[in-house]
Structures are given as C-alpha cells and as structure tokens.
Design a protein around this motif. Structure first.
Motif, PDB file in Angstrom:
ATOM      1  N   LEU A 172     -22.316 -16.580  45.041  1.00 59.24           N
ATOM      2  CA  LEU A 172     -21.428 -16.671  43.872  1.00 59.24           C
ATOM      3  C   LEU A 172     -20.226 -15.749  44.066  1.00 59.24           C
ATOM      4  O   LEU A 172     -20.379 -14.530  44.256  1.00 59.24           O
ATOM      5  CB  LEU A 172     -22.185 -16.285  42.602  1.00 59.24           C
ATOM      6  CG  LEU A 172     -21.354 -16.221  41.324  1.00 59.24           C
ATOM      7  CD1 LEU A 172     -20.875 -17.612  40.911  1.00 59.24           C
ATOM      8  CD2 LEU A 172     -22.141 -15.582  40.187  1.00 59.24           C
ATOM      9  N   LYS A 182     -17.337 -14.294  42.121  1.00 60.63           N
ATOM     10  CA  LYS A 182     -16.875 -14.142  40.741  1.00 60.63           C
ATOM     11  C   LYS A 182     -15.358 -14.020  40.638  1.00 60.63           C
ATOM     12  O   LYS A 182     -14.781 -14.241  39.565  1.00 60.63           O
ATOM     13  CB  LYS A 182     -17.540 -12.939  40.080  1.00 60.63           C
ATOM     14  CG  LYS A 182     -17.122 -11.598  40.615  1.00 60.63           C
ATOM     15  CD  LYS A 182     -17.791 -10.485  39.817  1.00 60.63           C
ATOM     16  CE  LYS A 182     -17.325  -9.109  40.269  1.00 60.63           C
ATOM     17  NZ  LYS A 182     -17.967  -8.031  39.493  1.00 60.63           N
ATOM     18  N   ALA A 240     -16.986 -17.251  36.106  1.00 57.52           N
ATOM     19  CA  ALA A 240     -18.103 -16.525  36.697  1.00 57.52           C
ATOM     20  C   ALA A 240     -17.937 -15.020  36.632  1.00 57.52           C
ATOM     21  O   ALA A 240     -18.720 -14.286  37.218  1.00 57.52           O
ATOM     22  CB  ALA A 240     -18.276 -16.956  38.151  1.00 57.52           C
ATOM     23  N   VAL A 260     -21.053 -13.206  35.040  1.00 54.45           N
ATOM     24  CA  VAL A 260     -22.396 -13.598  35.470  1.00 54.45           C
ATOM     25  C   VAL A 260     -23.137 -12.380  36.014  1.00 54.45           C
ATOM     26  O   VAL A 260     -22.634 -11.672  36.898  1.00 54.45           O
ATOM     27  CB  VAL A 260     -22.327 -14.703  36.544  1.00 54.45           C
ATOM     28  CG1 VAL A 260     -23.712 -14.983  37.106  1.00 54.45           C
ATOM     29  CG2 VAL A 260     -21.722 -15.967  35.959  1.00 54.45           C
ATOM     30  N   MET A 269     -28.282 -14.994  39.119  1.00 56.03           N
ATOM     31  CA  MET A 269     -28.304 -16.419  39.455  1.00 56.03           C
ATOM     32  C   MET A 269     -29.684 -16.770  40.014  1.00 56.03           C
ATOM     33  O   MET A 269     -30.252 -16.017  40.804  1.00 56.03           O
ATOM     34  CB  MET A 269     -27.223 -16.752  40.478  1.00 56.03           C
ATOM     35  CG  MET A 269     -27.220 -18.219  40.930  1.00 56.03           C
ATOM     36  SD  MET A 269     -25.781 -18.640  41.962  1.00 56.03           S
ATOM     37  CE  MET A 269     -26.103 -17.651  43.420  1.00 56.03           C
ATOM     38  N   LEU A 315     -27.098 -19.670  35.651  1.00 54.58           N
ATOM     39  CA  LEU A 315     -26.245 -18.481  35.642  1.00 54.58           C
ATOM     40  C   LEU A 315     -26.487 -17.722  34.346  1.00 54.58           C
ATOM     41  O   LEU A 315     -26.366 -18.290  33.251  1.00 54.58           O
ATOM     42  CB  LEU A 315     -24.772 -18.867  35.758  1.00 54.58           C
ATOM     43  CG  LEU A 315     -24.370 -19.679  37.001  1.00 54.58           C
ATOM     44  CD1 LEU A 315     -22.878 -19.996  36.961  1.00 54.58           C
ATOM     45  CD2 LEU A 315     -24.726 -18.940  38.280  1.00 54.58           C
TER      46      LEU A 315
END
Length: 794
Positions: A653, A655, A683, A686, A689, A697
């Motif tokens: 991920l 962000k 994101a 977040v 995950m 998420l």
C-alpha cells in the motif's frame, strides 16, 4: 492415442497431456452416463517412527456442494532423503496441492489440476532458493484427480499407477515421469495423463517400495486370485511384514448400488420377496435341510427375512421396514428405564430421609422430656406466683373450694394416664414391628409433668379448673381405641401420612427450586467483577471480560508476529525470533539489507517477508531458517505503509500515491508490479491492511472493502460503544474478521459479512501496537512496545 501440448502458467518446459485409450471401452450410453462408485483404500506402513515425516498419503473429498464437480484428489508424497531439512517437505506439499486444487470451484477440473501442479512446482522452487535442496531427485509422488468416470494424474520420480482392466494389469504411467539427469524444481511435475474409467477397474497407486517385495507378475496373479477385500489385506500384510516404510492406494471402480424401495410384506408375495433377498440356491439348501423337521418353517421365517438384506459390498446384514419403529421403541424403553431408576433413587432417598428425620425427632423429644424432668419448676412457679400476687393485690382472692388439693390432683392424673396408656397387647407390639423404639417413655414423661400440671391452677387467674382444661385437649382414649381397631395396612398408612405431614414440609424447605442460569459462550465467567473502567461496556452484546493474559515474550520493538502451528515467529527491526514453549531462537539477517519496517506472511509458500528501510524485501523460511534477498522494484518516491499477501502475490500500500501495488512471485523474487486500485482511493489514513478474497483497509473510523480494485458496499455491525478500527486481521482460511480497538481495550470478531460475533476486553490491548490470531488454539497475540502477550479468545 494422441498427444497435445500446452503451457502451464509460467512453468519453463512443456506440459504434455496424454489421453490413454488403448483399453477397450464399452459403447453403452447408459454406463457412460452413470457415475461410477469409487472405493479408495489408502495403505500406509511406517514401522520406523523416525521415517514418518518422509511419507504421506492423501485422499481428499469435496467439502461442499460447489466443490463437487472437482471430484476426489488422491495420491502420495515420499522423499528418500532423511535429513532434518527434508522432514517438513512432505507435509508442506500435501497442504499446497489440496488448497490450490479446491481453491476456485468455478475453474474446470483440468485448470484446477494444472494450477495445483504448478503451485507444487513453485513451492519446491522456493525451498530450493532457500538452500533446501537435499530432496532434489529423491522425491516420488503420484497425484490423481478422479471425477465422474474420468481420471487425471501426474507422477514424478519412481511412483507408479497400475490399471487392472479385464484381468490385464498395465502400467499407465510408463515414461510419464520426467527423466532428467539434472532435476529442476519447476519441472517436478511436467506431464499429465487422462482417461476414462470403467466398471470393474482397479487402480494401484504406489511407490517403488511395493516392487521390492512383489514383481509385476506377482501382482497380476494376486489381483486375479483375490477379491477386493482380501487383495487389500494381502498388500497390507506384505508391506507391513517386509518394509519399514511404504505407501499404496487402491481404488476400485464399480457401478453404484441400485437402491430399491421395499414395500410392506404381503402374505401372497412372501416367497417371492424371500428369493429377492437370499439367492435361490441358498434358500433351497436351507429348505432342504429344514424340511424333515418343520415343513412350514420357511413361511414363519419369511416375515423376518423380508425385513433384512445383505449388503453385497460389506457383507453386513441390514434391517429394513420396521427398523425405525424398533429404534423408536428402544428409545422409549430406554427413557422408561431411566424414569424407573430415578423413581427408585427418589424412593430410597425419601425413605432414608424419613428414617433420619424420625430418629432426629425422637432424640429431640427424649432430650426435651429429660430436660422437663430436671427443670426447676418450683422456683419458676414461685416467681410467677409472687408476680401474680402483686398484680392482683387488693383484689378478692378466689374461694378455697376452687383450689384442688394435691392428693386429688394426683388421683386425676393417674386416672388420665391409665386412659391414655395403650394396651400392651394391641399397641406396643405393633409399634415395635414398625421399628420405632418404645419403652416407658410415655408414663415417665407424664410422671415428670405432674409437678407442672399441679401448678396449672395457680396460673389461671380466672379460676379455671382441670375439667375445663380437659375439654380443650383431644380425647386420647378415643384416638387410641380407633387406631387399635385398624388393620395392619391401615395402621401403617396412617403412620406414614402423619410422618409425611410432619417431615415433607421440612424436606421441601431444604430444596432450592430456583432455576440456575445455563452457561453461555456469550458470557465468559471471570473470577472478578468488571472494574469501574469497564462498566461502560456492560451493555455491550457478546462481550467477555478476560481476566488476565499470558506473557509470551519480553521482546521489544516487534513489528509483526505470526503463529505457525505450535510456534510463534516474532519479527523486529533486525531479527526473526522463534518462540516455543521452553526455548527461544533468534535469527539475524545481514546488516546490508537494512532495518525492517513492515512484515507479511505468505502462507502458500510458508515464507515471512520483511520490507526494510532500504526498499529491499527479505524472505525468511521457517523450514530452512535462512534469509534470502528478493528482487523487487518499488516506485521511486513511494511511501509504503502496509503489506499483505494473497496466494503467491505480494500487495504493498502506497499511501502517498493512494495506490496498492500487486507483485507476482517470480524467479529470484517478484515480477513487475500491477496498479491494483482502479478508482480513486484515499489511503492517507489507512492504519492496517488484510486480504482474503477481498482487500480490507482499516482506519480509525471504519473498514473499507475492495474487490477487483474497487470499493464495494460493506457494512460492519455497530456496537454500543463506537469501534475504533485500528488494526485488522483476516485471510483466506480465517473464519472471520478480527478488529483491534485500542482505545476501548478490546478485540472484536466479525463474520465475513460484517456481523458482530464476539468481543474480548482486556486492559493490555490499550497499549498494543499490533496483533495476530491463532484460530486453532483460540489465542490472540497482543504486541506492545516491550512484550508479547497471549489472550484467550474462546
């Protein structure tokens, strides 16, 4: 016979599919369209327990309706290298092939089988990359799929699959296994063969060990000589007696048994029904043998025979027709017997209770009478007399004639005693028969009461006499005469009723009829009441206040933990620590890799991945206990904050760019990334995950669900106290979705649809930085800044 070439995924080399048709097929459409019955008999022999990790047979069946079209998955894995590094390989491959084959029921049988073989090859390649190569060239395996009337199989090493059809035993895997002087993990399973099965076929799936004691010609002879059960027993006995380790599976193909519905027996059809159950030959012999004795015996046996049939496959005799009624009758009889036992126990307990109560009452009465005899009545009555004298001082005293002389009073008492005392002939013997001790207690008690009765007139201020007192008391002589006229049964009944009226109230007063609340999983008991800080959660549904947690380790700086079977692996910025019950082992990767920031576990390959601050991905194998640097290309300037895995894909991920990158597993690491998110995604907030078939998420306000790169509708059930979605855990094998609410010191379990199932509260959660779940052991591992704790989540 014909060959067809096709590629399987990214496997280098060729996958050859061979359809064997050299056996004659019956052109019977009815047989072709009927699914044959497959009986699978695994025979595993391990006489040396040290060899058990190196061989494993498997026979997997569909677990639900959606998997039914995929059929059965059977076979074995055997490794002829007995080093410690190879001890885990067989079990690992077994789990990989099962999981991948039944992973997606929407795939065809051929696609699922190809995917399973590809996954096995890939798993072996990963083992080799981590230095575990002792098994190379020493693995024997056969993997088969039996669906409907077809079979698909692949072999490697010296594994064999023999087909017996029409008394002809053939090796259908000849030249099927790869034969290369330089074995390669990705070419372990390369060829697949398929064919149709017929009625009466027998498959022998075996390792080379069987041929150490039986030649192919010996097998042919014994297959023809023995029936199904005896042949299986023959193979099992031979392997057990001659070898330390061997594995063989025998599959018999037959037509499914026709299930016929039997009607109630009719007298006119008794003879016909009997013939349909037992053969005519068997019945005729029985009739011939019994005819000289009882001519009509078959007629008396027919109704019973009509209710039975012999299973041709197992030889067991089954009862039909009235079996359900008999089972119901048996259940009723069992319940009746239980009621009888309860009644008997109750009667015995009641009898014992009455006996104890009667004895206790007698002892109290005897004690009371003894106390009455020694009581200082003169002093008490003198005090009472003085008190009454003061009260009535100044009043006119009663006339002297109303006072009864002491001598006259004694005469009256003696006369009363004679009337009250029962006749020895009529009463004493009867009472003694009842087991009640009778002495001269009545007369002695009355004698002791004489002084008290003599003082009664002095206590009556209005001048009541003994005659008036006798009008109030019951006439004992009449009761005695009435009782003496009873029959023995009437006397016993009367005494029982009187005792019951006295004792039963005492008996029932000791019984607590208050219904106890049943234990519920929704209210796990604790030894202490929730403190004041927990009172706000008392209105929560399905919440358990866990009293204490177990300290597992004092490690600090843990960035992730992974419970694998009975062990726990904890990852810090430089080490992977194996935590067992009685020991701890620490493994450190090279300094040049950098410090670990994020970690994820790939279950399909049994690897732990660590993303470092130098944009490197390091893998650790719990099998070989080695670290490997994995090639990967991460976009420049990306801010990777979370990592997770799905099958053999790594998800990262970013962000900063609001994107999720998906990396496929490739030679030496990971291949080129794919931007997985298809629509705009924020994101930045977040915090965690997790991935099963969807990507979840978590941020503080909620849980977002993504499928195929897009956010889909998903609602989590609310609790009374708002949930902080700080951390989330789930995977493709997990039963539910676990959320850590750090602010409210709890871990919440939801099902995959978002329904709240259970809440677990403990104050240690308020200091957590992460967690992991072991659903097998029902434990949650809570990571804090300086320790790891285990909390029960049952």
């Amino acid at each position: 016979m014909y060959n067809q070439e096709r590629k399987q995924g990214d496997v280098s080399g060729r996958l050859c599919v061979i359809i064997f048709r050299d056996m004659p097929l019956e052109n019977n459409d009815k047989i072709k369209n009927t699914d044959m019955e497959k009986s699978i008999f695994p025979i595993l022999v391990v006489n040396n327990s040290n060899l058990k990790p190196y061989i494993e047979l498997f026979s997997y069946q569909p677990e639900n309706i959606s998997q039914q079209p995929l059929g059965s998955l059977v076979g074995f894995f055997e490794i002829r290298d007995y080093s410690e590094d190879s001890a885990y390989v067989v079990n690992f491959l077994n789990s990989v092939v099962k999981k991948e084959y039944y992973l997606n029921p929407k795939r065809s049988v051929q696609d699922s089988f190809d995917a399973a073989l590809h996954k096995v090859n890939l798993a072996l390649s990963e083992l080799a990359k981590h230095g575990n190569i002792n098994w190379l060239g020493k693995i024997d395996s056969a993997i088969c799929v039996i669906e409907k009337n077809s079979i698909h199989f692949s072999v490697t090493g010296k594994a064999k699959i023999l087909l017996n059809r029409n008394t002809v035993l053939t090796d259908v895997t000849e030249d099927l296994a790869p034969d290369s002087p330089d074995p390669h993990p990705l070419k372990t399973f390369t060829n697949v063969s398929s064919g149709r099965l017929e009625k009466g076929d027998k498959l022998i799936i075996t390792s080379e060990d069987l041929f150490h004691i039986l030649s192919l010609s010996d097998l042919k002879k014994n297959v023809a000589r023995f029936d199904k059960d005896k042949f299986i027993q023959f193979i099992k006995t031979a392997l057990t007696n001659e070898l330390d380790m061997a594995g063989t599976l025998i599959v018999d193909i037959d037509e499914p048994e026709k299930k016929t519905v039997r009607k109630e027996p009719i007298k006119q059809k008794e003879e016909t029904a009997t013939i349909s159950v037992f053969s005519e030959t068997a019945f005729s012999k029985k009739k011939k043998w019994t005819a000289p004795l009882v001519e009509a015996k078959p007629e008396t046996e027919d109704p019973e025979q009509e209710k039975e049939y012999v299973d041709k496959k197992t030889g067991h005799i089954y009862i039909q027709g009235d079996n359900e009624e008999k089972e119901d009758s048996g259940a009723l009889q069992e319940q009746a017997q239980m009621v009888k036992e309860v009644m008997y126990n109750s009667m015995f307990a009641t009898k014992d209770f009455f006996k104890k109560q009667a004895f206790s009452a007698w002892k109290k009465t005897k004690k009371t009478l003894s106390s009455a005899a020694s009581y200082n009545y003169a002093g008490k009555f003198s005090s009472l007399k003085d008190g009454l004298g003061k009260k009535y001082r100044g009043r006119k005293k009663p006339d002297a004639p109303e006072m009864i002389p002491e001598e006259s009073l004694e005469n009256i008492i003696e006369q009363y005693e004679k009337e009250f005392q029962p006749s020895p002939r009529k009463n004493v013997s009867k009472i003694s028969k009842l087991g009640i001790p009778v002495k001269k207690s009545v007369s002695e008690g009355i004698a002791n009461l004489k002084p008290l009765v003599g003082k009664i007139p002095e206590l009556l201020p209005n001048g009541h006499t003994l005659e008036k007192l006798r009008t109030v008391l019951p006439d004992a002589s009449k009761a005695n005469r009435l009782f003496a006229g009873f029959t023995p049964k009437q006397k016993i009944s009367t005494v029982s009723i009187i005792l019951a009226l006295i004792i039963l109230p005492l008996f029932f007063s000791k019984i607590d009829f208050k219904k106890k609340e049943a234990a519920s999983i929704d209210t796990i008991p604790t030894t202490e009441s929730p403190d004041q800080n927990e009172e706000k959660y008392l209105n929560e549904r399905n919440i358990a206040f866990v009293e204490q947690v177990e300290k597992i380790s004092s490690l600090s700086g843990v960035i992730g933990s992974f419970p694998l079977e009975s062990d726990l692996y904890a990852v810090t910025d430089r080490t992977v620590t194996l935590i067992k019950e009685n020991e701890t082992k620490e493994f450190t990767w090279l300094e040049e890799y950098g410090s670990g920031r994020i970690t994820a576990y790939m279950k399909d390959l049994n690897l732990i991945f660590i993303l470092t601050d130098r944009e490197k991905v390091v893998s650790f194998s719990p099998v070989s206990l080695d670290f490997k640097d994995n090639s990967i290309v991460i976009p420049q300037g990306a801010q990777i904050s979370q990592a997770s895995t799905y099958l053999t894909y790594l998800y990262l991920l970013d962000k900063k760019n609001n994107q999720i990158y998906r990396y496929p597993r490739a030679e030496g690491g990971f291949g080129e990334k794919t931007d997985w998110v298809k629509k705009p995604l924020d994101a930045s907030s977040v915090s965690d995950m997790a991935i099963d078939d969807n990507v979840f998420l978590a941020d503080k306000t909620g849980l977002r669900k993504l499928f195929r790169g897009e956010i889909v509708d998903f609602t989590m059930e609310n609790s009374t106290t708002p949930v902080n979605f700080n951390k989330v855990h789930t995977d493709i094998t997990a039963e539910g979705i676990y959320v850590m609410d750090i602010g409210n010191s709890r871990i919440i379990k939801f099902d995959k649809e978002g329904k709240l199932l259970k809440q677990y509260h403990n104050e240690s959660v308020s200091d957590a930085t992460g967690f992991s779940i072991n659903e097998t052991d029902k434990k949650a591992y809570i990571i804090t800044s300086d320790e790891i704790n285990a909390m029960n989540i049952q």
